[in-house]
Design a protein around this motif. Structure first.
Motif, mmCIF file in Angstrom:
data_model
loop_
_atom_site.group_PDB
_atom_site.id
_atom_site.type_symbol
_atom_site.label_atom_id
_atom_site.label_comp_id
_atom_site.label_asym_id
_atom_site.label_seq_id
_atom_site.Cartn_x
_atom_site.Cartn_y
_atom_site.Cartn_z
ATOM 1 N N THR A 2 0.866 -1.183 0.000
ATOM 2 C CA THR A 2 0.000 0.000 0.000
ATOM 3 C C THR A 2 0.903 1.234 0.000
ATOM 4 O O THR A 2 2.099 1.117 -0.248
ATOM 5 N N SER A 3 0.352 2.410 0.249
ATOM 6 C CA SER A 3 1.183 3.617 0.276
ATOM 7 C C SER A 3 1.029 4.338 1.601
ATOM 8 O O SER A 3 0.068 4.119 2.345
ATOM 9 N N CYS A 38 4.629 -0.223 2.976
ATOM 10 C CA CYS A 38 4.009 1.084 2.750
ATOM 11 C C CYS A 38 4.942 1.918 1.871
ATOM 12 O O CYS A 38 6.005 2.340 2.318
ATOM 13 N N LEU A 39 4.538 2.138 0.654
ATOM 14 C CA LEU A 39 5.388 2.843 -0.304
ATOM 15 C C LEU A 39 5.451 4.339 -0.014
ATOM 16 O O LEU A 39 4.458 4.945 0.394
ATOM 17 N N PRO A 40 6.596 4.965 -0.264
ATOM 18 C CA PRO A 40 6.700 6.422 -0.156
ATOM 19 C C PRO A 40 6.024 7.077 -1.355
ATOM 20 O O PRO A 40 5.626 6.388 -2.305
ATOM 21 N N VAL A 41 5.888 8.389 -1.307
ATOM 22 C CA VAL A 41 5.335 9.144 -2.433
ATOM 23 C C VAL A 41 6.310 10.265 -2.777
ATOM 24 O O VAL A 41 7.205 10.599 -1.991
ATOM 25 N N ASP A 92 8.640 2.214 -7.715
ATOM 26 C CA ASP A 92 8.627 1.773 -6.317
ATOM 27 C C ASP A 92 7.684 0.591 -6.128
ATOM 28 O O ASP A 92 7.970 -0.330 -5.349
ATOM 29 N N VAL A 93 6.549 0.642 -6.820
ATOM 30 C CA VAL A 93 5.609 -0.481 -6.756
ATOM 31 C C VAL A 93 6.269 -1.735 -7.330
ATOM 32 O O VAL A 93 6.216 -2.813 -6.730
ATOM 33 N N PRO A 145 -1.356 6.750 -10.422
ATOM 34 C CA PRO A 145 -1.307 6.063 -11.727
ATOM 35 C C PRO A 145 -1.959 4.686 -11.661
ATOM 36 O O PRO A 145 -1.292 3.649 -11.731
ATOM 37 N N ILE A 146 -3.262 4.685 -11.517
ATOM 38 C CA ILE A 146 -4.021 3.455 -11.271
ATOM 39 C C ILE A 146 -3.875 2.447 -12.409
ATOM 40 O O ILE A 146 -3.693 1.245 -12.160
ATOM 41 N N GLU A 147 -3.977 2.896 -13.634
ATOM 42 C CA GLU A 147 -3.908 1.953 -14.756
ATOM 43 C C GLU A 147 -2.568 1.239 -14.809
ATOM 44 O O GLU A 147 -2.501 0.015 -14.981
ATOM 45 N N GLN A 148 -1.477 1.986 -14.660
ATOM 46 C CA GLN A 148 -0.147 1.377 -14.728
ATOM 47 C C GLN A 148 0.086 0.414 -13.571
ATOM 48 O O GLN A 148 0.644 -0.668 -13.754
ATOM 49 N N ILE A 149 -0.357 0.799 -12.368
ATOM 50 C CA ILE A 149 -0.204 -0.088 -11.212
ATOM 51 C C ILE A 149 -1.045 -1.343 -11.404
ATOM 52 O O ILE A 149 -0.606 -2.462 -11.115
ATOM 53 N N GLY A 150 -2.258 -1.151 -11.916
ATOM 54 C CA GLY A 150 -3.136 -2.290 -12.164
ATOM 55 C C GLY A 150 -2.560 -3.269 -13.176
ATOM 56 O O GLY A 150 -2.670 -4.492 -13.015
ATOM 57 N N GLU A 151 -1.959 -2.747 -14.234
ATOM 58 C CA GLU A 151 -1.339 -3.605 -15.245
ATOM 59 C C GLU A 151 -0.169 -4.393 -14.653
ATOM 60 O O GLU A 151 0.017 -5.574 -14.953
#
Length: 384
Positions: free
Chosen positions: A95-96, A119-122, A132-133, A158-164
């Motif tokens: 997660t973040s 927990c990922l940084p931003v 990072d993901v 960037p939901i689409e890229q993370i989802g892919e």
């Protein structure tokens, strides 16, 4: 004194049309949707109609929507339900650091149950870096949970890229879209998302009702047991009145979402321009992404160095203006936002941040009044 309300990201007023849609199911058509008699069938028909309406708006099949008590339950159902269902495949969750506490606190509980959470940084604008993901993914990663729009600074992830990326690695992907619904177009028929959380009271619907989208292939262990409602995924008598209100709110926003987006962007620009003219560019800082494609238009997070968040909010309240810090309140004192901390902003910026969020009832006149009041407050405090 008439209140000027700039806290739509916290909650929105129920529109009269929404209240009208709810009232019959509180007074006349009060049947239980699980009952087989005519009153029950009447309630069940309303339930099906609402589910069809909301599913159409977000681009999924009606059977993929689970009605819940709101965004918090939807987030919890996604995390606890997916973790329990996939525990045999692994115990690693990503997660973040800037997620809503409904996700972060759920993750803390999962850690107590033996799961491992990264927990990922931003970046300084509040956005997750795709790299990072990618680097966080492990062989035992079973779930990624990243919000669509941050509730404090409006950053769009960037939901689409993370989802892919998740799909390519066989990982379930959950998105908290509570702040996105009604502000950004959502088409779950093409988005690589397995679960998505929604809440009605962020788009002029009632409080206490939300939904979780779960793709057909997604296995979830229910949080609640006791009945066969929601295809045995969420036991409990359905809240038909609120579900009808949720549906009506969706119908209204569907008709004018583009116009609302344009209005929010105009209001946001008006506020920033007004502050520039009245204060000067060196007296305030806008937090979050600057590019319109990377932020939601209805959220504006601004820091006023030299004036603490608490001082500004109290003075605004005395002037009849409701804004927010976006941070938790503990023992009556405001704490620095975990979102701004994760963005690693300077201390004076974090401790003077105020969130203004706009909605259907916000006017340009209100924005101009607020900018003038802020300038007066800043001048008064500076000369004190």
């Amino acid at each position: 004194m008439t209140m000027i309300y700039f806290d739509y990201a916290a909650t929105t007023p129920v529109l009269p049309e929404v209240a009208d849609a709810m009232l019959p199911y509180l007074t006349q058509m009060y049947g239980n949707a699980s009952s087989i008699h005519s009153a029950g069938r009447e309630a069940r028909a309303a339930l099906h109609h609402a589910r069809d309406t909301i599913a159409s708006f977000v681009g999924c099949a009606p059977s993929q929507l689970i009605f819940t008590s709101g965004g918090t339950e939807s987030d919890n159902m996604a995390l606890f339900g997916a973790a329990a269902a996939r525990e045999s495949d692994g115990k690693h969750i990503i997660t973040s650091q800037t997620e809503h506490h409904a996700v972060l606190h759920a993750c803390e509980q999962l850690e107590k149950r033996g799961f491992e959470v990264t927990c990922l940084p931003v970046d300084p604008t509040g956005r997750v870096r795709l790299e990072d993901v990618r680097q966080a993914v492990r062989a035992d990663t079973i779930l990624i949970s990243i919000m669509y729009v941050n509730n404090e600074v409006g950053a769009i992830q960037p939901i689409e890229q993370i989802g892919e990326l998740a799909r390519a690695n066989g990982i379930l992907f959950h998105v908290d879209a509570v702040q996105a619904l009604g502000h950004l177009p959502i088409d779950l028929s093409r988005l690589p998302v397995d679960m998505m959380s929604f809440s009605a009271h962020k788009l002029n619907g009632p409080k206490g009702i939300g939904a979780l989208y779960a793709a057909k292939h997604t296995k979830l262990e229910p949080l609640l047991y006791g009945g066969n409602q929601e295809r045995k995924r969420r036991a409990g008598t359905e809240n038909i009145a609120s579900i009808a209100g949720f549906s009506k709110a969706v119908q209204i926003i569907e008709r004018n979402m583009y116009e609302m987006q344009q209005k929010m962007e105009k209001l946001r620009l008006e506020m920033v321009t007004g502050l520039e003219q009245l204060l000067g560019q060196d007296r305030f800082v806008v937090n979050g992404p600057k590019a319109p494609a990377e932020r939601a238009p209805h959220i504006l997070n601004v820091s006023f160095p030299g004036v603490s968040t608490e001082t500004m909010l109290m003075n605004l309240d005395l002037e009849g203006i409701a804004a927010a810090s976006g941070s938790a309140c503990t023992s009556g004192s405001l704490e620095v936002s975990h979102v701004l901390k994760a963005m690693q902003l300077p201390d004076e910026i974090m401790r003077s941040a105020v969130r203004f969020s706009f909605g259907s009832g916000t006017t340009t006149e209100e924005v101009n009044i607020a900018a003038q009041k802020i300038a007066t407050i800043m001048g008064r405090i500076r000369n004190y």
